[in-house]
Design a protein around this motif. Structure first.
Motif, PDB file in Angstrom:
ATOM      1  N   THR A   1     -11.312 -52.776  23.387  1.00  0.00           N
ATOM      2  CA  THR A   1     -10.469 -52.824  24.578  1.00  0.00           C
ATOM      3  C   THR A   1     -10.221 -51.400  25.046  1.00  0.00           C
ATOM      4  O   THR A   1     -10.573 -50.436  24.374  1.00  0.00           O
ATOM      5  CB  THR A   1      -9.109 -53.485  24.276  1.00  0.00           C
ATOM      6  OG1 THR A   1      -8.418 -52.685  23.309  1.00  0.00           O
ATOM      7  CG2 THR A   1      -9.265 -54.886  23.746  1.00  0.00           C
ATOM      8  N   SER A   2      -9.591 -51.292  26.203  1.00  0.00           N
ATOM      9  CA  SER A   2      -9.244 -49.958  26.685  1.00  0.00           C
ATOM     10  C   SER A   2      -8.049 -49.433  25.898  1.00  0.00           C
ATOM     11  O   SER A   2      -7.317 -50.184  25.252  1.00  0.00           O
ATOM     12  CB  SER A   2      -8.912 -50.010  28.177  1.00  0.00           C
ATOM     13  OG  SER A   2      -7.705 -50.713  28.378  1.00  0.00           O
ATOM     14  N   MET A   3      -7.844 -48.139  25.959  1.00  0.00           N
ATOM     15  CA  MET A   3      -6.723 -47.505  25.271  1.00  0.00           C
ATOM     16  C   MET A   3      -5.400 -48.033  25.831  1.00  0.00           C
ATOM     17  O   MET A   3      -4.457 -48.294  25.078  1.00  0.00           O
ATOM     18  CB  MET A   3      -6.800 -45.990  25.447  1.00  0.00           C
ATOM     19  CG  MET A   3      -5.720 -45.232  24.733  1.00  0.00           C
ATOM     20  SD  MET A   3      -5.922 -45.214  22.958  1.00  0.00           S
ATOM     21  CE  MET A   3      -7.279 -44.086  22.808  1.00  0.00           C
TER      22      MET A   3
ATOM     23  N   CYS B   1      -0.408 -51.150  25.241  1.00  0.00           N
ATOM     24  CA  CYS B   1       0.473 -52.226  25.750  1.00  0.00           C
ATOM     25  C   CYS B   1       0.655 -53.318  24.696  1.00  0.00           C
ATOM     26  O   CYS B   1       1.773 -53.816  24.504  1.00  0.00           O
ATOM     27  CB  CYS B   1      -0.085 -52.810  27.035  1.00  0.00           C
ATOM     28  SG  CYS B   1       0.052 -51.701  28.441  1.00  0.00           S
ATOM     29  N   LEU B   2      -0.417 -53.691  24.029  1.00  0.00           N
ATOM     30  CA  LEU B   2      -0.313 -54.697  22.970  1.00  0.00           C
ATOM     31  C   LEU B   2       0.575 -54.196  21.832  1.00  0.00           C
ATOM     32  O   LEU B   2       1.383 -54.946  21.280  1.00  0.00           O
ATOM     33  CB  LEU B   2      -1.693 -55.058  22.430  1.00  0.00           C
ATOM     34  CG  LEU B   2      -2.581 -55.870  23.365  1.00  0.00           C
ATOM     35  CD1 LEU B   2      -3.979 -56.016  22.775  1.00  0.00           C
ATOM     36  CD2 LEU B   2      -1.965 -57.218  23.650  1.00  0.00           C
TER      37      LEU B   2
ATOM     38  N   LEU C   1       2.801 -45.676  20.063  1.00  0.00           N
ATOM     39  CA  LEU C   1       2.139 -44.866  19.029  1.00  0.00           C
ATOM     40  C   LEU C   1       1.294 -45.737  18.101  1.00  0.00           C
ATOM     41  O   LEU C   1       0.170 -45.373  17.739  1.00  0.00           O
ATOM     42  CB  LEU C   1       3.181 -44.091  18.226  1.00  0.00           C
ATOM     43  CG  LEU C   1       3.939 -43.013  19.003  1.00  0.00           C
ATOM     44  CD1 LEU C   1       5.079 -42.467  18.167  1.00  0.00           C
ATOM     45  CD2 LEU C   1       2.997 -41.920  19.444  1.00  0.00           C
ATOM     46  N   VAL C   2       1.833 -46.886  17.717  1.00  0.00           N
ATOM     47  CA  VAL C   2       1.097 -47.791  16.833  1.00  0.00           C
ATOM     48  C   VAL C   2      -0.120 -48.367  17.553  1.00  0.00           C
ATOM     49  O   VAL C   2      -1.197 -48.501  16.954  1.00  0.00           O
ATOM     50  CB  VAL C   2       2.031 -48.903  16.317  1.00  0.00           C
ATOM     51  CG1 VAL C   2       1.256 -49.993  15.621  1.00  0.00           C
ATOM     52  CG2 VAL C   2       3.074 -48.314  15.398  1.00  0.00           C
ATOM     53  N   GLY C   3       0.033 -48.701  18.821  1.00  0.00           N
ATOM     54  CA  GLY C   3      -1.103 -49.202  19.587  1.00  0.00           C
ATOM     55  C   GLY C   3      -2.218 -48.167  19.683  1.00  0.00           C
ATOM     56  O   GLY C   3      -3.404 -48.492  19.547  1.00  0.00           O
ATOM     57  N   PHE C   4      -1.844 -46.917  19.904  1.00  0.00           N
ATOM     58  CA  PHE C   4      -2.823 -45.834  19.941  1.00  0.00           C
ATOM     59  C   PHE C   4      -3.527 -45.691  18.596  1.00  0.00           C
ATOM     60  O   PHE C   4      -4.755 -45.595  18.516  1.00  0.00           O
ATOM     61  CB  PHE C   4      -2.140 -44.525  20.340  1.00  0.00           C
ATOM     62  CG  PHE C   4      -3.049 -43.337  20.298  1.00  0.00           C
ATOM     63  CD1 PHE C   4      -3.956 -43.113  21.307  1.00  0.00           C
ATOM     64  CD2 PHE C   4      -2.994 -42.452  19.243  1.00  0.00           C
ATOM     65  CE1 PHE C   4      -4.809 -42.017  21.277  1.00  0.00           C
ATOM     66  CE2 PHE C   4      -3.833 -41.361  19.184  1.00  0.00           C
ATOM     67  CZ  PHE C   4      -4.751 -41.133  20.205  1.00  0.00           C
ATOM     68  N   ALA C   5      -2.740 -45.679  17.521  1.00  0.00           N
ATOM     69  CA  ALA C   5      -3.306 -45.539  16.183  1.00  0.00           C
ATOM     70  C   ALA C   5      -4.207 -46.729  15.836  1.00  0.00           C
ATOM     71  O   ALA C   5      -5.280 -46.555  15.248  1.00  0.00           O
ATOM     72  CB  ALA C   5      -2.191 -45.409  15.147  1.00  0.00           C
ATOM     73  N   ALA C   6      -3.782 -47.936  16.203  1.00  0.00           N
ATOM     74  CA  ALA C   6      -4.591 -49.124  15.921  1.00  0.00           C
ATOM     75  C   ALA C   6      -5.913 -49.069  16.674  1.00  0.00           C
ATOM     76  O   ALA C   6      -6.962 -49.457  16.146  1.00  0.00           O
ATOM     77  CB  ALA C   6      -3.824 -50.382  16.299  1.00  0.00           C
ATOM     78  N   HIS C   7      -5.875 -48.577  17.901  1.00  0.00           N
ATOM     79  CA  HIS C   7      -7.100 -48.459  18.686  1.00  0.00           C
ATOM     80  C   HIS C   7      -8.079 -47.521  17.999  1.00  0.00           C
ATOM     81  O   HIS C   7      -9.283 -47.791  17.939  1.00  0.00           O
ATOM     82  CB  HIS C   7      -6.771 -47.951  20.092  1.00  0.00           C
ATOM     83  CG  HIS C   7      -7.946 -47.969  21.009  1.00  0.00           C
ATOM     84  ND1 HIS C   7      -8.784 -46.882  21.149  1.00  0.00           N
ATOM     85  CD2 HIS C   7      -8.430 -48.948  21.816  1.00  0.00           C
ATOM     86  CE1 HIS C   7      -9.730 -47.195  22.020  1.00  0.00           C
ATOM     87  NE2 HIS C   7      -9.542 -48.439  22.435  1.00  0.00           N
ATOM     88  N   ARG C   8      -7.575 -46.431  17.440  1.00  0.00           N
ATOM     89  CA  ARG C   8      -8.438 -45.465  16.759  1.00  0.00           C
ATOM     90  C   ARG C   8      -8.939 -46.003  15.414  1.00  0.00           C
ATOM     91  O   ARG C   8     -10.101 -45.844  15.069  1.00  0.00           O
ATOM     92  CB  ARG C   8      -7.688 -44.158  16.516  1.00  0.00           C
ATOM     93  CG  ARG C   8      -7.372 -43.401  17.749  1.00  0.00           C
ATOM     94  CD  ARG C   8      -8.650 -42.881  18.325  1.00  0.00           C
ATOM     95  NE  ARG C   8      -8.338 -42.007  19.452  1.00  0.00           N
ATOM     96  CZ  ARG C   8      -9.217 -41.636  20.324  1.00  0.00           C
ATOM     97  NH1 ARG C   8     -10.461 -42.045  20.238  1.00  0.00           N
ATOM     98  NH2 ARG C   8      -8.877 -40.864  21.313  1.00  0.00           N
ATOM     99  N   MET C   9      -8.055 -46.626  14.657  1.00  0.00           N
ATOM    100  CA  MET C   9      -8.411 -47.057  13.299  1.00  0.00           C
ATOM    101  C   MET C   9      -9.276 -48.310  13.281  1.00  0.00           C
ATOM    102  O   MET C   9     -10.157 -48.440  12.434  1.00  0.00           O
ATOM    103  CB  MET C   9      -7.139 -47.308  12.485  1.00  0.00           C
ATOM    104  CG  MET C   9      -6.370 -46.044  12.162  1.00  0.00           C
ATOM    105  SD  MET C   9      -4.774 -46.355  11.418  1.00  0.00           S
ATOM    106  CE  MET C   9      -5.199 -47.358  10.031  1.00  0.00           C
ATOM    107  N   MET C  10      -9.034 -49.228  14.198  1.00  0.00           N
ATOM    108  CA  MET C  10      -9.705 -50.525  14.145  1.00  0.00           C
ATOM    109  C   MET C  10     -10.907 -50.598  15.078  1.00  0.00           C
ATOM    110  O   MET C  10     -11.581 -51.628  15.133  1.00  0.00           O
ATOM    111  CB  MET C  10      -8.704 -51.638  14.479  1.00  0.00           C
ATOM    112  CG  MET C  10      -7.559 -51.713  13.485  1.00  0.00           C
ATOM    113  SD  MET C  10      -6.325 -52.925  13.936  1.00  0.00           S
ATOM    114  CE  MET C  10      -7.239 -54.433  13.734  1.00  0.00           C
ATOM    115  N   HIS C  11     -11.168 -49.548  15.816  1.00  0.00           N
ATOM    116  CA  HIS C  11     -12.297 -49.512  16.743  1.00  0.00           C
ATOM    117  C   HIS C  11     -12.292 -50.741  17.654  1.00  0.00           C
ATOM    118  O   HIS C  11     -13.264 -51.502  17.730  1.00  0.00           O
ATOM    119  CB  HIS C  11     -13.624 -49.406  15.998  1.00  0.00           C
ATOM    120  CG  HIS C  11     -13.668 -48.267  15.034  1.00  0.00           C
ATOM    121  ND1 HIS C  11     -13.681 -46.950  15.435  1.00  0.00           N
ATOM    122  CD2 HIS C  11     -13.661 -48.237  13.681  1.00  0.00           C
ATOM    123  CE1 HIS C  11     -13.693 -46.167  14.377  1.00  0.00           C
ATOM    124  NE2 HIS C  11     -13.685 -46.917  13.290  1.00  0.00           N
ATOM    125  N   LEU C  12     -11.171 -50.941  18.325  1.00  0.00           N
ATOM    126  CA  LEU C  12     -11.018 -52.103  19.196  1.00  0.00           C
ATOM    127  C   LEU C  12     -11.962 -52.023  20.387  1.00  0.00           C
ATOM    128  O   LEU C  12     -12.289 -50.941  20.863  1.00  0.00           O
ATOM    129  CB  LEU C  12      -9.568 -52.196  19.698  1.00  0.00           C
ATOM    130  CG  LEU C  12      -8.498 -52.402  18.633  1.00  0.00           C
ATOM    131  CD1 LEU C  12      -7.119 -52.349  19.267  1.00  0.00           C
ATOM    132  CD2 LEU C  12      -8.703 -53.724  17.932  1.00  0.00           C
TER     133      LEU C  12
END
Length: 78
Positions: free
Chosen positions: A25-27, A32-33, A12-23
């Motif tokens: 990388t792939s989802m 996984c990170l 859940l945190v990885g998903f949220a970080a991907h959305r908030m930080m505009h990473l």
């Protein structure tokens, strides 16, 4: 917290970080990170709390012994 719980929270945190930080990388990579970070962080925190718990017990025992010896010396003379 069990490992499975840490993995779910990490996903859940990885998903949220991907959305908030505009990473960039792939989802899946971000999830996984997040899972790896949650497991490592959870285990590290458990280790720190265990060590601090032991040290707190030793410190408490030391203070208790000092207090009892002080009281014994103070009231033994009377």
């Amino acid at each position: 917290m069990p490992i499975l719980g840490l993995l779910i929270i990490g996903a859940l945190v990885g998903f949220a970080a991907h959305r908030m930080m505009h990473l960039q990388t792939s989802m899946v990579t971000a999830i996984c990170l997040g899972m790896v970070g949650a497991v490592l962080g959870g285990l590290l925190l458990r280790l720190v709390l265990a060590v601090l718990g032991v040290l707190a017990g030793v410190f408490g025992a030391f203070l208790g012994a000092l207090a009892v010896i002080w009281l014994w010396q103070r009231y033994q003379m009377r």
